[in-house]
Design a protein around this motif. Structure first.
Motif, PDB file in Angstrom:
ATOM      1  N   ARG A  25      -5.137  13.592  -1.176  1.00 16.83           N
ATOM      2  CA  ARG A  25      -5.688  14.108  -2.420  1.00 16.83           C
ATOM      3  C   ARG A  25      -7.070  14.693  -2.157  1.00 16.83           C
ATOM      4  O   ARG A  25      -7.932  14.022  -1.580  1.00 16.83           O
ATOM      5  CB  ARG A  25      -5.820  12.997  -3.480  1.00 16.83           C
ATOM      6  N   ASP A  26      -7.288  15.916  -2.591  1.00 22.78           N
ATOM      7  CA  ASP A  26      -8.625  16.524  -2.540  1.00 22.78           C
ATOM      8  C   ASP A  26      -9.268  16.416  -1.164  1.00 22.78           C
ATOM      9  O   ASP A  26     -10.444  16.058  -1.029  1.00 22.78           O
ATOM     10  CB  ASP A  26      -9.540  15.881  -3.588  1.00 22.78           C
ATOM     11  N   GLY A  27      -8.477  16.714  -0.125  1.00 20.84           N
ATOM     12  CA  GLY A  27      -9.025  16.688   1.221  1.00 20.84           C
ATOM     13  C   GLY A  27      -9.251  15.299   1.777  1.00 20.84           C
ATOM     14  O   GLY A  27     -10.015  15.132   2.733  1.00 20.84           O
ATOM     15  N   ARG A  28      -8.593  14.282   1.199  1.00 17.28           N
ATOM     16  CA  ARG A  28      -8.763  12.909   1.663  1.00 17.28           C
ATOM     17  C   ARG A  28      -7.407  12.290   1.991  1.00 17.28           C
ATOM     18  O   ARG A  28      -6.426  12.521   1.303  1.00 17.28           O
ATOM     19  CB  ARG A  28      -9.428  12.028   0.593  1.00 17.28           C
ATOM     20  N   TYR A  29      -7.373  11.487   3.073  1.00 19.28           N
ATOM     21  CA  TYR A  29      -6.273  10.562   3.262  1.00 19.28           C
ATOM     22  C   TYR A  29      -6.604   9.347   2.410  1.00 19.28           C
ATOM     23  O   TYR A  29      -7.704   8.808   2.474  1.00 19.28           O
ATOM     24  CB  TYR A  29      -6.168  10.114   4.720  1.00 19.28           C
ATOM     25  N   GLU A  30      -5.646   8.892   1.604  1.00 14.75           N
ATOM     26  CA  GLU A  30      -5.894   7.753   0.723  1.00 14.75           C
ATOM     27  C   GLU A  30      -4.861   6.662   0.958  1.00 14.75           C
ATOM     28  O   GLU A  30      -3.655   6.923   1.037  1.00 14.75           O
ATOM     29  CB  GLU A  30      -5.868   8.189  -0.740  1.00 14.75           C
ATOM     30  N   ALA A  63       0.823  -1.199   0.000  1.00  9.45           N
ATOM     31  CA  ALA A  63       0.000   0.000   0.000  1.00  9.45           C
ATOM     32  C   ALA A  63       0.864   1.258   0.000  1.00  9.45           C
ATOM     33  O   ALA A  63       1.936   1.285   0.594  1.00  9.45           O
ATOM     34  CB  ALA A  63      -0.916  -0.005   1.228  1.00  9.45           C
ATOM     35  N   THR A  64       0.394   2.291  -0.684  1.00 10.07           N
ATOM     36  CA  THR A  64       1.031   3.600  -0.620  1.00 10.07           C
ATOM     37  C   THR A  64       0.022   4.578  -0.038  1.00 10.07           C
ATOM     38  O   THR A  64      -1.189   4.365  -0.121  1.00 10.07           O
ATOM     39  CB  THR A  64       1.487   4.079  -2.012  1.00 10.07           C
ATOM     40  N   PHE A  65       0.523   5.648   0.533  1.00 13.70           N
ATOM     41  CA  PHE A  65      -0.336   6.586   1.252  1.00 13.70           C
ATOM     42  C   PHE A  65      -0.160   7.981   0.665  1.00 13.70           C
ATOM     43  O   PHE A  65       0.955   8.388   0.325  1.00 13.70           O
ATOM     44  CB  PHE A  65       0.017   6.598   2.734  1.00 13.70           C
ATOM     45  N   ARG A  66      -1.274   8.716   0.581  1.00 12.27           N
ATOM     46  CA  ARG A  66      -1.191  10.051   0.007  1.00 12.27           C
ATOM     47  C   ARG A  66      -2.368  10.901   0.477  1.00 12.27           C
ATOM     48  O   ARG A  66      -3.321  10.388   1.075  1.00 12.27           O
ATOM     49  CB  ARG A  66      -1.182   9.967  -1.513  1.00 12.27           C
TER      50      ARG A  66
END
Length: 237
Positions: free
Chosen positions: A131-136, A126-129
């Motif tokens: 984006r657009d006000g979200r933790y993904e 898994a990678t974490f980022r």
């Protein structure tokens, strides 16, 4: 007056068929207050059904000992769920959190991607980022588990064209954070720096500025809580 948290489920599972509004268990055998509440509320019944499906998926391809361990964990969670009694908001919160845990657990143990999905080249974990006000949390098969920064909604976006799943909820009363005791400044600063550093070791460098912006202006105690929330989501396995 002590802070009280209320959560309201606004939308569950886009494009669910009507048959999916029944829970995973037989309502004619419902005995506990929580079971009766689930049977009366189609939205929570749908959550129960999705939770049961996600749980069954986690039992695939594991040893008998691991299967029994997961069943015991599920029975423990059911006892926790039942403490909500007839409180629909409490049930919605606990189902949402459990489904997210099960989905993350299932995709972390994925060995063969579903037909038609090709994992991105070189991606093995898994990678974490942000984006657009979200933790993904981006899984090897392209599935994205996400939660809105600050809460309010969470969901799963699929890479194979299946409809995305969306949970929307509202939490009230989370703006009250305790004041740190006198003399706590040095250690709280060190704690915050350590937590912030852990988050930034997980996310890509280009997301560091986004992360800083997500808690700009917060008090020290609220920043610490913010870091813990981010780590809880990213490291939930």
């Amino acid at each position: 007056m002590a802070t009280r948290i209320a959560a309201t489920l606004l939308a569950v599972f886009l494009s669910l068929p009507a048959a999916a509004q029944q829970p995973s268990f037989d309502c004619t055998r419902a005995r506990l207050p929580a079971e009766h509440a689930i049977c009366r509320d189609p939205a929570i019944a749908a959550l129960d059904r999705r939770m049961a499906t996600a749980f069954r998926t986690t039992l695939d391809g594991v040893t008998s000992a691991e299967r029994e361990r997961r069943r015991l964990e599920q029975r423990t969670w059911l006892g926790w769920r039942n403490t909500c009694a007839r409180d629909a908001a409490c049930l919605a919160r606990r189902y949402g959190a459990r489904i997210e845990e099960l989905l993350a657990h299932g995709t972390h143990t994925l060995v063969v991607p579903p037909t038609g999905i090709v994992p991105p080249a070189g991606v093995t974990a898994a990678t974490f980022r942000l984006r657009d006000g979200r933790y993904e949390r981006v899984m090897p098969d392209g599935t994205i588990h996400w939660v809105a920064v600050g809460g309010g909604s969470m969901g799963t976006d699929y890479a194979d064209g299946r409809p995305s799943e969306l949970f929307m909820f509202q939490q009230v009363g989370n703006d009250d954070f305790p004041t740190l005791p006198g003399g706590a400044g040095p250690w709280s600063t060190q704690l915050e720096a350590a937590l912030d550093g852990l988050v930034k070791r997980l996310i890509a460098p280009q997301d560091h500025a986004r992360y800083d912006e997500s808690h700009a202006g917060f008090s020290p105690s609220r920043r610490i809580t913010h870091h813990v929330d981010a780590l809880t989501f990213f490291l939930d396995d």
